[in-house]
Design an enzyme around this catalytic site. Structure first.
Site, PDB file in Angstrom:
ATOM      1  N   ASP A  77       0.784  -1.246  -0.092  1.00  0.00           N
ATOM      2  CA  ASP A  77      -0.172  -0.176  -0.035  1.00  0.00           C
ATOM      3  C   ASP A  77       0.952   1.312   0.018  1.00  0.00           C
ATOM      4  OD1 ASP A  77       0.755  -1.038   2.559  1.00  0.00           O
ATOM      5  OD2 ASP A  77      -0.758   0.114   3.526  1.00  0.00           O
ATOM      6  N   GLU A 135      -0.831  -2.247   5.472  1.00  0.00           N
ATOM      7  CA  GLU A 135       0.180  -2.298   6.429  1.00  0.00           C
ATOM      8  C   GLU A 135       0.141  -0.969   7.033  1.00  0.00           C
ATOM      9  OE1 GLU A 135       3.472  -0.952   8.712  1.00  0.00           O
ATOM     10  OE2 GLU A 135       3.140  -0.279   6.888  1.00  0.00           O
ATOM     11  N   GLU A 136      -0.022   0.056   6.165  1.00  0.00           N
ATOM     12  CA  GLU A 136       0.111   1.324   6.993  1.00  0.00           C
ATOM     13  C   GLU A 136      -1.147   1.595   8.010  1.00  0.00           C
ATOM     14  OE1 GLU A 136       2.209   3.579   6.820  1.00  0.00           O
ATOM     15  OE2 GLU A 136       3.297   3.138   4.921  1.00  0.00           O
ATOM     16  N   HIS A 361       7.600   8.884   4.555  1.00  0.00           N
ATOM     17  CA  HIS A 361       6.367   9.440   4.660  1.00  0.00           C
ATOM     18  C   HIS A 361       6.641  11.178   4.216  1.00  0.00           C
ATOM     19  CE1 HIS A 361       3.880   6.574   7.234  1.00  0.00           C
ATOM     20  NE2 HIS A 361       4.976   6.032   6.709  1.00  0.00           N
TER      21      HIS A 361
END
Length: 388
Positions: A77, A135-136, A361
């Site tokens: 993702d 996963e995030e 990020h």
């Protein structure tokens, strides 16, 4: 030293990484990503199925006689972050990008899949390729577990690219590596009145402020200083107008810990302190928790095996064994509660390219793609060595 069979697939791996980077999708919406993965697995004649709506499980079976099963995991993702780089493979999905390197994880595992499929005669048993969604937000691993993808698995390996580690180096960690991640929401129900008559009210904003201050004592006064724990509060919302006592307040935050015991104690203390302060001031308190990830604790035996593989690929001088634990989280931890395994960090930092030095990020985040070959090589050698 990288094996020639990996170097032969360099263009394939990098082209896939750039495709995924151009087409990022956020958690639980990785539909086109899953379609591309399935397309590649079809080309390689690797059987596969969907896991949930957007995860993909691929299966490679060796030609030798064995009942062993190992798993390799890549998260797929992206993030709701705007891609600020000016590169040919810049995200075409405005407002979204692979700002954490999951595009590289996916490409590396597809590269490993291609190589392993061509080497089926060298091993027995079964290799499961876990292309995991979400996963995030800490959801994807549990979807794979609930659908039985870890049944009979003997070992599992995962890795994450790291922009704070120079390309060519790999961090191998024993024991706790990542912290747990829990989300909490505290609702305070008070009673409104005019600010000039506070004695007629139950001030939800004041009570919420007391909760904010007092739960910090969990870290500073109720936890062994050697045992890292974090309690963070990100939002506090209360009131509707400047001259009325707030009737409602809502706090949202997170806790992090490196063991189940510390995790349970920290969350229980948040509940106890919040309820206690509510009782003192006459407010109703509701506390809600969401379990996003367990502490990630690497298995010693598997880590020993993987360390030997890493040494063959990058050399002993390029192995980092004292990489610090991180209060971030990864739901790979859920697999490690079920199956022995380990989780590596592979360096992607290149001082000649400032984007590869950016934190994860970040809208400028990028990776040195040579690192992907290291990841693929480690995955292939781990799989073959485990199933010989």
């Amino acid at each position: 030293m990288l094996d020639q069979y990996v170097l032969n697939e360099k263009d394939y791996i990098i082209s896939l990484r750039r495709y995924f980077h151009k087409h990022p999708e956020e958690s639980l919406c990785e539909f086109k990503t899953a379609e591309k993965i399935e397309e590649e697995l079809d080309k390689l004649n690797i059987s596969h199925r969907r896991v949930g709506k957007t995860g993909v499980l691929g299966i490679i079976k060796g030609k030798k006689d064995s009942h062993k099963v190992i798993a390799l995991r890549a998260d797929i993702d992206g993030l709701k972050v705007r891609d600020l780089k000016e590169v040919d493979y810049k995200s075409e999905n405005e407002g979204f990008m692979h700002a954490c390197g999951h595009d590289g994880h996916t490409a590396s595992l597809l590269g490993a899949a291609k190589i392993l499929k061509s080497k089926e005669e060298l091993f027995g048993g079964e290799i499961r390729l876990l292309f995991q969604q979400a996963e995030e937000i800490g959801h994807g691993a549990r979807i794979f577990i609930n659908e039985g993808c870890l049944k009979d698995v003997d070992k599992i390996l995962g890795f994450h690219v790291s922009s704070d580690i120079p390309v060519g180096k790999v961090a191998v960690s024993y024991g706790a590596s990542f912290a747990s991640c829990d989300y909490f929401k505290i609702r305070v129900k008070g009673k409104s009145a005019h600010v000039s008559r506070p004695h007629l009210s139950v001030d939800a904003l004041y009570i919420a402020s007391q909760i904010v201050v007092n739960i910090q004592s969990i870290v500073s006064r109720q936890t062994d200083p050697i045992n890292s724990v974090l309690v963070g509060i990100g939002t506090l919302k209360a009131g509707t107008i400047y001259n009325a006592v707030a009737e409602d307040a809502v706090l949202e935050g997170t806790t992090r810990a490196f063991s189940k015991e510390s995790r349970d104690k920290t969350n229980n203390e948040i509940l106890r302190i919040s309820k206690g302060i509510g009782d003192v001031y006459g407010a109703e308190i509701e506390v809600e928790f969401k379990d996003y990830a367990s502490p990630l604790i690497n298995d010693k035996s598997v880590t020993d095996d993987v360390k030997s593989v890493v040494e063959n690929v990058v050399g002993n001088s390029n192995i980092i064994t004292d990489y610090p634990k991180a209060l971030g989280a990864d739901d790979f931890a859920e697999y490690l509660l079920k199956v022995p395994g380990t989780y590596l960090r592979i360096g992607t930092r290149n001082e000649d390219n400032k984007s590869t030095c950016m934190p994860h990020h970040n809208g400028q985040f990028d990776i040195d793609e040579e690192a992907l070959l290291i990841g693929t090589n480690i995955e292939v050698e781990f799989a073959i060595n485990s199933l010989k």
